[in-house]
Design an enzyme around this catalytic site. Structure first.
Site, PDB file in Angstrom:
ATOM      1  N   SER A 110      31.916  35.884  56.456  1.00 31.44           N
ATOM      2  CA  SER A 110      30.601  36.220  56.523  1.00 31.44           C
ATOM      3  C   SER A 110      29.733  35.959  55.368  1.00 31.44           C
ATOM      4  O   SER A 110      28.958  36.631  55.011  1.00 31.44           O
ATOM      5  CB  SER A 110      30.426  37.894  57.083  1.00 31.44           C
ATOM      6  OG  SER A 110      29.295  38.108  57.114  1.00 31.44           O
ATOM      7  N   LYS A 156      31.521  38.632  65.234  1.00 32.60           N
ATOM      8  CA  LYS A 156      30.696  38.843  64.134  1.00 32.60           C
ATOM      9  C   LYS A 156      30.485  40.435  63.958  1.00 32.60           C
ATOM     10  O   LYS A 156      30.141  41.291  64.503  1.00 32.60           O
ATOM     11  CB  LYS A 156      29.576  37.994  64.032  1.00 32.60           C
ATOM     12  CG  LYS A 156      29.061  38.122  62.676  1.00 32.60           C
ATOM     13  CD  LYS A 156      29.474  37.006  61.883  1.00 32.60           C
ATOM     14  CE  LYS A 156      29.505  37.198  60.363  1.00 32.60           C
ATOM     15  NZ  LYS A 156      30.093  38.438  59.795  1.00 32.60           N
ATOM     16  N   SER A 188      24.707  41.458  59.243  1.00 34.34           N
ATOM     17  CA  SER A 188      25.337  39.953  59.326  1.00 34.34           C
ATOM     18  C   SER A 188      25.531  39.472  60.774  1.00 34.34           C
ATOM     19  O   SER A 188      25.973  38.530  61.155  1.00 34.34           O
ATOM     20  CB  SER A 188      26.494  39.801  58.449  1.00 34.34           C
ATOM     21  OG  SER A 188      26.443  39.858  57.116  1.00 34.34           O
ATOM     22  N   LYS A 241      24.160  36.368  61.880  1.00 33.83           N
ATOM     23  CA  LYS A 241      24.752  34.932  61.875  1.00 33.83           C
ATOM     24  C   LYS A 241      25.361  34.579  63.016  1.00 33.83           C
ATOM     25  O   LYS A 241      25.609  33.311  63.143  1.00 33.83           O
ATOM     26  CB  LYS A 241      25.905  35.233  60.806  1.00 33.83           C
ATOM     27  CG  LYS A 241      25.636  35.520  59.212  1.00 33.83           C
ATOM     28  CD  LYS A 241      26.546  35.542  58.416  1.00 33.83           C
ATOM     29  CE  LYS A 241      26.216  35.696  56.941  1.00 33.83           C
ATOM     30  NZ  LYS A 241      26.212  37.173  56.571  1.00 33.83           N
TER      31      LYS A 241
END
Length: 394
Positions: free
Chosen positions: A121, A227, A61, A64
């Site tokens: 997320s 993140k 993730s 992202k």
């Protein structure tokens, strides 16, 4: 005799190891469990620590970060607005993994979808935002790859917008640090990424509790993003940003065995940065730098401001006098495109450029017509200084 020689060599080696600078010894041990790691100064892009930083790995993730960057750039360009209500497609609602359980046809604002991506997320929110910006998530992925190339992310290839496992989807710790740095040039993103817990759909029958997957925003002072990522293939990943005073650093780890180790090693990297380095702010974002004349332009002069903060990264104990600032200007003649590079600020130490910031035109400048040129010439010819009649020379 041979054993004595061997013993002497061993003693010399041990003595050398004992005399090794402590910062170097610590640096080797910052992220021993990570598959790869990078520690970067956010303002200058200087790498403070690196371990297998160019190894291509699945990012989960952390993908992202690029998704959020393109959304922030679309907001800046006026293509979308925070208050836009995004209609969720069946495709977006079908995303698995981390999600906020969007339903087909549901409407949610860009602001809330971005919050869901940054804090929880959410894979479904990522796809919904991608479709809103580019029409389809496939088109958005193409834009992600184009932006990666423009940023110099040579070892990155995106296949989707959320980081779910897919063949040929990879990046490196070094490239993650680059896109993290670019995202942080939009300081409003930390209004989302620093949230530890919040709610979506408040006042409805289906409120949704968000808890940040990056626990360091609560437990490490100064951490405000960015993140996390996890899949069974990628293991535990994190791109963390932290700021103390004006000194911001980015710590990236990939392939950690578990979340606890990931957080511990990122904390060690941040501790190392703040114990060994400091910075000196030169320009804040939007500080005026210079006014430049545009040859044959309409307008004929433009004010150049700092596009983002610029600072000097210094090893603790260094003196600011060791650094010089130099501005190099390009010839400026109309027409000039908005965003066109017109100069560069360089920070120099010992004859070497250690930091630089590109200066771009804040607006498009057309070539002046005859009437505008005549008025400018007339004004310069007829203008009389207020103190022209005074004999003072102060």
């Amino acid at each position: 005799m041979r054993s004595r020689i061997m013993l002497s060599v061993l003693m010399v080696a041990l003595l050398f190891m004992g005399m090794m600078p402590r910062a170097f010894a610590e640096e080797r041990e910052l992220a021993p469990q990570a598959r790869s790691a990078v520690l970067m100064d956010a303002d200058t892009g200087t790498i403070l620590y690196e371990k297998n930083g160019r190894e291509k790995l699945p990012p989960a993730s952390i993908t992202k970060i690029m998704t959020m960057l393109l959304v922030l750039e679309a907001l800046d360009q006026g293509k979308i607005k925070y208050d836009d209500l995004v209609r969720v497609s069946e495709h977006a609602a079908q995303m698995g993994g981390s999600q906020i359980y969007l339903e087909p046809g549901e409407r949610m604002s860009v602001r809330d979808l971005l919050k869901a991506v940054a804090v929880a997320s959410a894979n479904d929110a990522s796809v919904a935002l991608a479709e809103h910006v580019s029409g389809t998530d496939e088109a958005f992925v193409n834009e992600m790859n184009q932006r990666a190339q423009a940023l110099g992310m040579r070892d990155t290839q995106f296949r989707n917008v959320n980081g779910l496992p897919e063949e040929g989807h990879f990046t490196t710790a070094h490239d993650i640090a680059i896109m993290s740095r670019e995202l942080l040039k939009h300081p409003e993103i930390t209004n989302f990424t620093r949230i530890y817990e919040d709610y979506l759909r408040q006042g409805t029958t289906k409120p949704f509790w968000l808890v940040n997957t990056n626990r360091l925003v609560k437990f490490y002072p100064g951490v405000d993003g960015l993140k996390t990522g996890y899949t069974s293939e990628a293991k535990f990943c994190l791109s963390a940003s932290a700021k103390k005073g004006t000194f911001r650093v980015i710590a990236v780890v990939m392939g950690e065995p578990n979340a606890k180790t990931r957080n511990h090693e990122v904390s060690r990297m941040l501790d190392f940065a703040y114990s060994q380095y400091t910075n000196r702010l030169i320009y804040r974002k939007d500080d005026p730098i210079a006014e430049r004349r545009v040859e044959k332009g309409d307008p004929g002069r433009i004010l150049i401001k700092a596009p983002y903060p610029l600072s000097i990264l210094m090893k603790k104990g260094d003196k600011p006098q060791q650094y010089q600032r130099r501005i190099v200007w390009n010839d400026l003649q109309a027409p000039v495109a908005k965003g066109q590079k017109i100069g560069e600020i360089q920070i120099i130490k010992d004859g070497r450029i250690v930091s630089r910031m590109a200066l771009n035109s804040p607006l498009a400048i057309r070539r002046a017509g005859l009437w505008a040129t005549w008025k400018r010439v007339s004004k310069s010819v007829l203008w009389i200084p207020e103190k022209a009649s005074s004999s003072s020379t102060d």
